[in-house]
Design a protein around this motif. Structure first.
Motif, PDB file in Angstrom:
ATOM      1  N   ARG A 140     -23.894  19.247  -1.829  1.00  0.00           N
ATOM      2  CA  ARG A 140     -22.501  18.974  -2.242  1.00  0.00           C
ATOM      3  C   ARG A 140     -21.748  20.298  -2.389  1.00  0.00           C
ATOM      4  NH1 ARG A 140     -23.782  15.060  -7.266  1.00  0.00           N
ATOM      5  NH2 ARG A 140     -25.359  16.661  -7.562  1.00  0.00           N
ATOM      6  N   ASP A 141     -20.559  20.268  -1.865  1.00  0.00           N
ATOM      7  CA  ASP A 141     -19.741  21.472  -1.886  1.00  0.00           C
ATOM      8  C   ASP A 141     -19.332  21.862  -3.305  1.00  0.00           C
ATOM      9  OD1 ASP A 141     -18.826  23.247   0.022  1.00  0.00           O
ATOM     10  OD2 ASP A 141     -16.750  22.644  -0.398  1.00  0.00           O
ATOM     11  N   ASP A 142     -19.256  20.850  -4.182  1.00  0.00           N
ATOM     12  CA  ASP A 142     -18.785  21.128  -5.545  1.00  0.00           C
ATOM     13  C   ASP A 142     -19.940  21.182  -6.560  1.00  0.00           C
ATOM     14  OD1 ASP A 142     -19.399  18.475  -5.367  1.00  0.00           O
ATOM     15  OD2 ASP A 142     -17.664  17.770  -6.515  1.00  0.00           O
ATOM     16  N   PRO A 163     -32.598  29.553   2.035  1.00  0.00           N
ATOM     17  CA  PRO A 163     -31.510  28.601   2.300  1.00  0.00           C
ATOM     18  C   PRO A 163     -30.140  29.277   2.210  1.00  0.00           C
ATOM     19  CG  PRO A 163     -33.092  27.707   0.725  1.00  0.00           C
ATOM     20  CD  PRO A 163     -33.452  29.143   0.925  1.00  0.00           C
ATOM     21  N   GLN A 164     -29.224  28.789   3.012  1.00  0.00           N
ATOM     22  CA  GLN A 164     -27.854  29.334   3.005  1.00  0.00           C
ATOM     23  C   GLN A 164     -26.978  28.321   2.278  1.00  0.00           C
ATOM     24  OE1 GLN A 164     -27.179  32.389   4.431  1.00  0.00           O
ATOM     25  NE2 GLN A 164     -29.416  32.397   4.635  1.00  0.00           N
ATOM     26  N   THR A 165     -26.436  28.696   1.147  1.00  0.00           N
ATOM     27  CA  THR A 165     -25.666  27.715   0.371  1.00  0.00           C
ATOM     28  C   THR A 165     -24.210  28.146   0.181  1.00  0.00           C
ATOM     29  OG1 THR A 165     -26.513  28.750  -1.648  1.00  0.00           O
ATOM     30  CG2 THR A 165     -27.676  26.808  -0.856  1.00  0.00           C
ATOM     31  N   GLY A 166     -23.772  29.096   0.971  1.00  0.00           N
ATOM     32  CA  GLY A 166     -22.361  29.498   0.948  1.00  0.00           C
ATOM     33  C   GLY A 166     -21.912  29.930  -0.431  1.00  0.00           C
ATOM     34  N   HIS A 167     -20.801  29.346  -0.913  1.00  0.00           N
ATOM     35  CA  HIS A 167     -20.257  29.770  -2.202  1.00  0.00           C
ATOM     36  C   HIS A 167     -21.039  29.176  -3.388  1.00  0.00           C
ATOM     37  CE1 HIS A 167     -18.468  25.845  -1.528  1.00  0.00           C
ATOM     38  NE2 HIS A 167     -18.381  25.749  -2.844  1.00  0.00           N
ATOM     39  N   VAL A 168     -21.923  28.217  -3.109  1.00  0.00           N
ATOM     40  CA  VAL A 168     -22.693  27.595  -4.213  1.00  0.00           C
ATOM     41  C   VAL A 168     -23.908  28.480  -4.521  1.00  0.00           C
ATOM     42  CG1 VAL A 168     -23.941  25.526  -4.965  1.00  0.00           C
ATOM     43  CG2 VAL A 168     -21.959  25.302  -3.452  1.00  0.00           C
ATOM     44  N   SER A 186     -29.521  39.722  -3.089  1.00  0.00           N
ATOM     45  CA  SER A 186     -28.101  39.356  -3.079  1.00  0.00           C
ATOM     46  C   SER A 186     -27.861  37.948  -2.515  1.00  0.00           C
ATOM     47  CB  SER A 186     -27.280  40.388  -2.306  1.00  0.00           C
ATOM     48  OG  SER A 186     -27.539  40.257  -0.938  1.00  0.00           O
ATOM     49  N   ALA A 187     -28.898  37.335  -1.926  1.00  0.00           N
ATOM     50  CA  ALA A 187     -28.750  35.964  -1.422  1.00  0.00           C
ATOM     51  C   ALA A 187     -28.875  34.932  -2.547  1.00  0.00           C
ATOM     52  CB  ALA A 187     -29.808  35.689  -0.357  1.00  0.00           C
TER      53      ALA A 187
END
Ligand SMILES: Cc1ncc(COP(=O)(O)O)c(C=O)c1O
Length: 361
Positions: A140-142, A163-168, A186-187
């Motif tokens: 979920r994006d939020d 895993p790549q979770t973007g801004h989350v 930093s990931a």
């Protein structure tokens, strides 16, 4: 030289050099006439340990300046609660990846505090257990954060990717894989790990947390469970487990002497490969249930054909000085935990024993 190779999953082997140094310093730490376990955590003697330990860890893991390093009590299990209590915020949503028993324990605890969803689960549909690729996860994006367990200590399932979770923010329970190889800190938003596998003595838990995640916790959060309080007080809000902290420091120094995480990583991969080769080349006498792409470098579970044979294997292994090989009670079978402190000769001895046991059975 010690008499046995101890394959325990944790508390696990501590490097012999670390134990020898602790023994040598037990009654008189650096000419003070006191054991380090007897001095105040706020005194100048312990301050040296605190500063050196953090500096060594930062160097080993290349921890960026916008991350705090906390040394807390309560084990990784306490983090199962601290993470949601401090990160859920007002949205109260978090996504979890379930790859086994430790993930499930973290999920059960987090569910007490908010809307916790399992975004992906270990794939048990084929012959071998697999971590599903991120393309099929439903994140979920939020969500306030995504939590996963890079190495499942009981199942022997390990992520060899991040895993790549973007801004989350990504939160990782690294209890049984921390310091086994270089990682890009930093990931991650938070990395936490209990000590009793790759850090040293049980009782202390490492938390590496990005500054912006040190925020307001949920109402009712106990004082000691607030990252804010722990960070403001540099993990000294109350008396920390000082002796475990000291052993962690000796362990980090030992890792530096070995050549750091790159050197350990090569050694760990080689150790694991030797064991998996012994299993895979046994004509089915030994089997490992995990897809080769997600096999753990730290915990190698394997099965024999019958319970009687397993019992005999464990009994004979113990007589041969190869101890604590019994699988976790929820999994059965055999499990060899081969953390940083397990010498390569220990793995060689186990491989030799496995070949001989299979030959004579
Ligand atoms: C991956 C993982 N997470 C959490 C824990 C729980 O740690 P503790 O007993 O220190 O709370 C363990 C213990 O073995 C573990 O292996």
């Amino acid at each position: 030289m010690r008499k046995v190779y101890n394959f325990s999953a944790g508390p696990a082997m501590v490097a012999e050099e670390v134990l020898q140094q602790a023994q040598a310093e037990m009654l008189d730490w650096q000419g003070t006439g006191m054991s380090i376990m007897e001095v105040s955590h706020r005194g100048s003697e312990f301050k040296q340990i605190v500063e050196q330990t953090e500096a060594d860890l930062r160097e080993l893991m290349n921890i960026p300046n916008n991350y705090q390093v906390l040394f807390l009590a309560g084990g990784a299990t306490t983090q199962f609660a601290m993470v949601p209590l401090n990160l859920l915020g007002t949205q109260k949503k978090a996504d979890y990846i379930d790859t086994g028993i430790w993930s499930q324990k973290a999920i059960a605890e987090a569910k007490r505090y908010g809307d916790v969803r399992v975004a992906a689960q270990l794939d048990e549909s084929g012959k071998l257990l697999r971590i599903p690729s991120q393309s099929v996860w439903s994140l979920r994006d939020d969500a306030a954060y995504v939590h996963y367990t890079p190495n499942e200590t009981i199942g022997g399932v390990e992520f060899h990717w991040i895993p790549q979770t973007g801004h989350v923010p990504l939160v990782a329970d690294m209890s049984s894989t921390i310091l086994s190889r270089p990682i890009d800190v930093s990931a991650f938003g938070i990395i936490y790990a209990g000590a009793q596998k790759n850090i040293g003595q049980a009782g202390i838990t490492l938390v590496i947390i990005r500054d912006d995640l040190i925020q307001e916790s949920l109402p009712g959060t106990p004082t000691l469970y607030k990252y804010q309080v722990q960070a403001e007080n540099k993990s000294f809000y109350n008396t920390p487990p000082t002796y475990s902290w000291y052993i962690a420091g000796l362990t980090f120094a030992w890792i530096k002497r070995l050549g750091g995480l790159e050197a350990l990583s090569q050694r760990n991969q080689r150790k694991a490969q030797k064991l998996y080769d012994a299993i895979d080349n046994s004509d089915g006498f030994y089997t490992n249930p995990v897809d080769p792409e997600c096999r753990s470098w730290m915990n190698v579970p394997f099965n024999l054909k019958t319970d009687d044979l397993t019992a005999l294997f464990l009994e004979d292994a113990k007589k041969a000085g190869l101890t604590n090989l019994k699988g976790h009670k929820l999994a059965g079978g055999v499990r060899a935990s081969i953390y940083n402190a397990m010498p390569e000769e220990g793995v060689d001895a186990l491989v030799e024993f496995m070949r001989e046991f299979a030959r004579k059975s």
